[in-house]
Design an enzyme around this catalytic site. Structure first.
Site, PDB file in Angstrom:
ATOM      1  N   CYS A  73      -8.371 -11.610  19.386  1.00 24.99           N
ATOM      2  CA  CYS A  73      -8.962 -10.346  19.829  1.00 24.99           C
ATOM      3  C   CYS A  73     -10.339 -10.210  19.180  1.00 24.99           C
ATOM      4  O   CYS A  73     -10.479 -10.384  17.968  1.00 24.99           O
ATOM      5  CB  CYS A  73      -8.102  -9.164  19.393  1.00 24.99           C
ATOM      6  SG  CYS A  73      -6.368  -9.314  19.844  1.00 24.99           S
ATOM      7  N   ARG A  87       0.818  -1.209   0.000  1.00 18.73           N
ATOM      8  CA  ARG A  87       0.000   0.000   0.000  1.00 18.73           C
ATOM      9  C   ARG A  87       0.859   1.269   0.000  1.00 18.73           C
ATOM     10  O   ARG A  87       0.471   2.301  -0.486  1.00 18.73           O
ATOM     11  CB  ARG A  87      -0.944  -0.080   1.216  1.00 18.73           C
ATOM     12  CG  ARG A  87      -1.137   1.143   2.006  1.00 18.73           C
ATOM     13  CD  ARG A  87      -2.599   1.454   2.264  1.00 18.73           C
ATOM     14  NE  ARG A  87      -3.325   1.981   1.116  1.00 18.73           N
ATOM     15  CZ  ARG A  87      -3.132   3.153   0.545  1.00 18.73           C
ATOM     16  NH1 ARG A  87      -2.152   3.910   0.901  1.00 18.73           N
ATOM     17  NH2 ARG A  87      -3.895   3.567  -0.429  1.00 18.73           N
ATOM     18  N   TYR A  88       2.061   1.175   0.575  1.00 21.28           N
ATOM     19  CA  TYR A  88       2.982   2.311   0.640  1.00 21.28           C
ATOM     20  C   TYR A  88       4.160   2.054  -0.295  1.00 21.28           C
ATOM     21  O   TYR A  88       4.488   0.912  -0.579  1.00 21.28           O
ATOM     22  CB  TYR A  88       3.511   2.471   2.067  1.00 21.28           C
ATOM     23  CG  TYR A  88       2.457   2.805   3.086  1.00 21.28           C
ATOM     24  CD1 TYR A  88       1.926   4.083   3.172  1.00 21.28           C
ATOM     25  CD2 TYR A  88       1.992   1.839   3.980  1.00 21.28           C
ATOM     26  CE1 TYR A  88       0.966   4.392   4.121  1.00 21.28           C
ATOM     27  CE2 TYR A  88       1.028   2.141   4.930  1.00 21.28           C
ATOM     28  CZ  TYR A  88       0.524   3.427   5.000  1.00 21.28           C
ATOM     29  OH  TYR A  88      -0.422   3.730   5.938  1.00 21.28           O
ATOM     30  N   ARG A 117       7.428  -0.078   1.539  1.00 20.77           N
ATOM     31  CA  ARG A 117       7.306  -1.137   2.534  1.00 20.77           C
ATOM     32  C   ARG A 117       6.065  -1.979   2.272  1.00 20.77           C
ATOM     33  O   ARG A 117       5.075  -1.475   1.736  1.00 20.77           O
ATOM     34  CB  ARG A 117       7.281  -0.572   3.954  1.00 20.77           C
ATOM     35  CG  ARG A 117       6.234   0.498   4.206  1.00 20.77           C
ATOM     36  CD  ARG A 117       6.726   1.438   5.298  1.00 20.77           C
ATOM     37  NE  ARG A 117       5.702   2.353   5.773  1.00 20.77           N
ATOM     38  CZ  ARG A 117       5.368   3.477   5.159  1.00 20.77           C
ATOM     39  NH1 ARG A 117       5.943   3.804   4.013  1.00 20.77           N
ATOM     40  NH2 ARG A 117       4.442   4.261   5.655  1.00 20.77           N
TER      41      ARG A 117
END
Ligand SMILES: *Cc1c(COP(=O)(O)O)cnc(C)c1O
Length: 447
Positions: free
Chosen positions: A133, A116-117, A120
């Protein structure tokens, strides 16, 4: 290490378990609690919890005996219990929820890799966790015992990384990378380390919190072979900071791994500036730097955990200036639809004119800052960094130029993934796609 005050707990039913079992992560994993019947031995379940536990198709439940022991068995609102024991709110849908709220699947060039970036990637290496969780962002894929580590997908991921030289940071997540078999995790790390342009590797893990027994010498000795390696853990409440977690973070930092914390802002768990202040101050005592505080994502089953954004900003305002700068995380909203993490801050800038900025400090005290009359900026034409040339470590200026070499080499398919035009973008409510807003890019506002 200074004597730290953090407690070590064991629920009454585990008092007679021999230490070598209790301290074994394999024992913790194979003795997890997952049914109403299991929980009745440790907690006094509410009707709501019992109903949820007996529901079909519930997001997977599993809690290590260690983590269950941190709960107050008689407090139905216990902040640890709420994070992992389902209640019937979980079955209630809410408007605005999304299965893949961060559009991770849309940013996947190969399965399990989210790019997405520019520099990275996020690599999802397993669907398994030590405990689950209830607000999990990836509950759409996590927990499924039939969808575990896939070797063929891993080979595709490695192949993509090899031909994508602008990736310098690989973030291992899942699921939880630290529940992988030690040999498999080591193979993953060593294969990544063979790729020369990967500068840092990061692990995102809640294992130190759910099962600190896993952080043993064997694991730390293995991890430190693959430096520079960073790790983010996930602590949401001061009650999760135990003697065992403190020992685990001590081992990891001694192995040279810088530790950060990514917390999630959760209604009824940690949506309180006093709880957050205790949390971040206890984290720096165990040498963990608060990194992000996340707004809860729009995930199915997690509507009851959502807070207004103003609550997050209020918490940051109650930390910045009031406690060590090291202890203050960045509050972020992971934009629905895949826009990435967006930082939100209290506003300290009252007004701005040509030569003056009016600012306020953490106490509300107003001050005026005079801008310099004359500013001579550095010259981009003679700056190797501005000229987009590769500068090797230790070199600077024009001596570091390699003629014609570009810093960013786009891999095949990168434009299709990322081409949303230049400049700022706006999320359109109707289709959740990113549109140019026309600030700075000179493009027209389309809406
Ligand atoms: C959070 C995230 C990262 C890492 O972001 P940082 O701000 O560098 O910590 C990378 N890729 C994806 C898809 C993410 O969600």
């Amino acid at each position: 290490m200074a004597n730290l005050p953090f407690p070590s707990k064991r629920a009454p039913i585990y008092q007679d378990i021999p230490d070598e079992k209790w301290n074994s992560w394999r024992w913790q994993l194979s003795n997890r609690l997952n049914s109403a019947e299991d929980f009745e031995k440790v907690l006094n379940l509410t009707d709501s919890e019992r109903r949820a536990l007996n529901t079909q198709n519930l997001f997977r439940v599993d809690i290590t005996p260690y983590y269950a022991s941190l709960m107050d068995p008689n407090d139905t609102e216990d902040p640890i219990r709420k994070q992992v024991v389902p209640r019937d709110d979980e079955i209630t849908p809410f408007t605005g929820m999304m299965e893949d709220s961060l559009a991770e699947d849309r940013h996947s060039p190969v399965p399990g890799l989210v790019h997405r970036y520019p520099d990275r990637v996020l690599m999802l290496v397993t669907t398994q966790c030590a405990s689950y969780c209830r607000y999990c962002t990836r509950s759409r894929i996590v927990g499924d015992p039939t969808a575990t580590f896939s070797r063929s997908e891993f080979e595709m991921q490695i192949d993509y990384l090899k031909r994508t030289p602008q990736v310098r940071d690989v973030l291992l997540s899942g699921g939880d990378p630290l529940v992988l078999a030690p040999k498999l995790l080591e193979e993953l790390l060593s294969r990544l380390r063979e790729i020369p342009h990967i500068e840092i590797i990061r692990i995102g893990s809640r294992v130190p919190v759910f099962m600190p027994q896993r952080v043993d010498d064997e694991l730390c000795n293995m991890l430190q072979k693959y430096h520079p390696l960073w790790m983010n853990i996930h602590v949401n409440h001061p009650n999760e900071i135990s003697a065992e977690l403190a020992q685990a973070t001590d081992r990891l930092t001694r192995a040279g791994i810088p530790l950060g914390n990514q917390a999630v802002l959760l209604a009824g768990v940690n949506d309180c500036v006093h709880i957050q202040r205790r949390l971040v101050q206890d984290l720096v005592r165990i040498r963990v730097r608060p990194y992000y505080l996340y707004q809860c994502d729009l995930v199915e089953g997690a509507g009851h955990f959502r807070t207004p954004v103003a609550k997050g900003i209020e918490i940051i305002e109650g930390l910045r200036g009031h406690t060590s700068g090291y202890a203050v995380p960045t509050y972020v909203v992971d934009a629905p639809g895949g826009g990435g993490k967006i930082p939100l801050m209290p506003n300290y800038q009252v007004t701005m004119s040509d030569h003056k900025i009016v600012l306020r400090n953490y106490e509300g005290y107003i001050t005026t800052y005079e801008e310099p009359i004359e500013y001579r900026p550095h010259d981009p034409k003679t700056c190797a960094y501005c000229q987009n040339k590769r500068v090797e470590p230790g070199q600077s200026g024009l001596s570091g130029l390699l003629d014609g070499e570009e810093m960013f080499i786009k891999p095949e398919g990168f434009d299709q993934l990322h081409n949303r035009g230049g400049g700022a973008h706006r999320l359109r409510a109707d289709d959740a796609k990113w549109k140019p807003l026309g600030i700075g890019s000179g493009s027209k506002d389309e809406a």
